[in-house]
Design an enzyme around this catalytic site. Structure first.
Site, PDB file in Angstrom:
ATOM      1  N   GLY A  21     -47.940 -51.198 -21.715  1.00  0.00           N
ATOM      2  CA  GLY A  21     -46.654 -52.614 -22.043  1.00  0.00           C
ATOM      3  C   GLY A  21     -47.629 -53.282 -22.968  1.00  0.00           C
ATOM      4  O   GLY A  21     -46.682 -54.341 -23.377  1.00  0.00           O
ATOM      5  N   GLU A 180     -45.032 -50.295  -9.610  1.00  0.00           N
ATOM      6  CA  GLU A 180     -45.596 -51.511 -11.568  1.00  0.00           C
ATOM      7  C   GLU A 180     -44.407 -52.436 -11.364  1.00  0.00           C
ATOM      8  O   GLU A 180     -43.179 -52.649 -10.230  1.00  0.00           O
ATOM      9  CB  GLU A 180     -46.070 -50.464 -12.485  1.00  0.00           C
ATOM     10  CG  GLU A 180     -45.004 -49.119 -11.850  1.00  0.00           C
ATOM     11  CD  GLU A 180     -44.073 -48.797 -13.038  1.00  0.00           C
ATOM     12  OE1 GLU A 180     -42.482 -49.349 -12.221  1.00  0.00           O
ATOM     13  OE2 GLU A 180     -44.054 -49.152 -14.392  1.00  0.00           O
ATOM     14  N   GLU A 182     -42.032 -51.508 -14.995  1.00  0.00           N
ATOM     15  CA  GLU A 182     -40.789 -51.109 -16.143  1.00  0.00           C
ATOM     16  C   GLU A 182     -40.112 -49.784 -16.082  1.00  0.00           C
ATOM     17  O   GLU A 182     -39.339 -49.706 -16.218  1.00  0.00           O
ATOM     18  CB  GLU A 182     -41.846 -50.927 -17.430  1.00  0.00           C
ATOM     19  CG  GLU A 182     -42.319 -52.878 -17.934  1.00  0.00           C
ATOM     20  CD  GLU A 182     -43.928 -53.025 -16.783  1.00  0.00           C
ATOM     21  OE1 GLU A 182     -44.424 -52.130 -16.341  1.00  0.00           O
ATOM     22  OE2 GLU A 182     -44.127 -54.135 -17.691  1.00  0.00           O
ATOM     23  N   SER A 204     -55.026 -49.575 -11.205  1.00  0.00           N
ATOM     24  CA  SER A 204     -55.591 -50.892 -11.588  1.00  0.00           C
ATOM     25  C   SER A 204     -56.569 -51.511 -10.185  1.00  0.00           C
ATOM     26  O   SER A 204     -56.979 -52.327 -10.011  1.00  0.00           O
ATOM     27  CB  SER A 204     -55.196 -51.172 -12.192  1.00  0.00           C
ATOM     28  OG  SER A 204     -53.928 -52.527 -12.499  1.00  0.00           O
ATOM     29  N   ASP A 205     -55.185 -51.321  -9.124  1.00  0.00           N
ATOM     30  CA  ASP A 205     -55.663 -52.168  -7.846  1.00  0.00           C
ATOM     31  C   ASP A 205     -55.286 -52.035  -7.132  1.00  0.00           C
ATOM     32  O   ASP A 205     -54.246 -50.686  -7.324  1.00  0.00           O
ATOM     33  CB  ASP A 205     -55.229 -53.985  -7.912  1.00  0.00           C
ATOM     34  CG  ASP A 205     -53.971 -53.805  -8.794  1.00  0.00           C
ATOM     35  OD1 ASP A 205     -53.581 -53.849  -9.935  1.00  0.00           O
ATOM     36  OD2 ASP A 205     -52.725 -54.059  -8.261  1.00  0.00           O
TER      37      ASP A 205
END
Ligand code: HPA
Length: 238
Positions: A21, A180, A182, A204-205
């Site tokens: 990204g 996410e 995209e 990431s989380d």
């Protein structure tokens, strides 16, 4: 010929493009992994590089955040620059209890709250899915590298912030692994243009356990995903 958002020539991009990204991540990948990387696009700071990896021509260009941005760049790359394979390499927030921070999730299919598919005037709901060829290649490369993959359904959402605090519950009930912003647009462009796409995401989380990866954890986890994508580019060239 240049397009509205990519100032490059046909031939400037490889058959396979890796798409993080973040433009700075594109630069990092190009400088760390590619031999002789050349900056082939920088319109709006969306850096695109082409170089070689293990002797194979590979490009890396940022998608920006969200489906509209991913849709513009992936459409132009597929349609005007003869790109065959786009591999998204991004981050995702985990829904599934089985996922840990830094795990790698591959989107076999994508759910979405976006209206992107309405342009196709279909008599029902379209199911955006990964290219099987890319999915199979990712699985093989990850196995060789010893990186476990979580392969399943992901959610591509239009909004990062939500008014409704319970918005994730329905997706979790349906076994969606992670969220996410995209992949669904990328998969629909690939379907429409008869090209190949895959989204690989590092967690990431964690959205139910409220855990967040540190900067250092993100950096090392990202490395695994990049190595899978680069290994895929080599296999896809064979
Ligand atoms: N939502 C959407 N996209 C994301 C998230 C999230 O929580 N985490 C990483 N990418």
């Amino acid at each position: 010929m240049a397009t509205p958002h990519i100032a490059a020539e046909k031939g400037d991009f490889a058959k396979t493009v890796l798409m993080p990204g973040d433009p700075l991540r594109a630069k990092f990948i190009a400088e760390k992994y590619l031999e002789n990387p050349v900056l082939v696009n920088n319109v709006r700071g969306i850096q695109g590089y082409t170089g070689t990896y293990k002797g194979v021509k590979v490009s890396v260009m940022a998608s920006g955040m969200g489906m509209p941005s991913m849709a513009i760049y992936s459409y132009e790359l597929f349609k005007e620059f003869d790109v065959e394979n786009i591999i998204r390499i991004g981050t995702a927030g985990a829904f599934s209890d089985e996922l840990r921070l830094k795990d790698v999730v591959v989107g076999m299919g994508t759910c979405t709250n976006s209206n992107f598919a309405s342009q196709y005037h279909l008599a029902g709901t379209f199911a955006p899915i990964a290219s099987y060829k890319l999915l199979k290649t990712a699985d093989q490369v990850a196995e060789k590298l010893g990186i476990p993959l979580h392969i399943g359904n992901i959610l591509s959402e239009d909004n990062f912030y939500h008014d409704d605090p319970n918005v994730n519950e329905g997706w979790i009930k349906m076994g969606v692994l992670a969220v996410e912003m995209e992949a669904a647009a990328l998969y629909m462009n690939a379907a429409r243009l008869h090209k190949n796409a895959l989204a690989i995401c590092t967690i990431s989380d964690h959205l139910t356990r409220h855990e967040y990866a540190t900067t250092e954890e993100r950096r090392t986890a990202y490395t695994q995903m990049m190595e899978i994508a680069l290994g895929m580019a080599v296999e896809l060239d064979a």
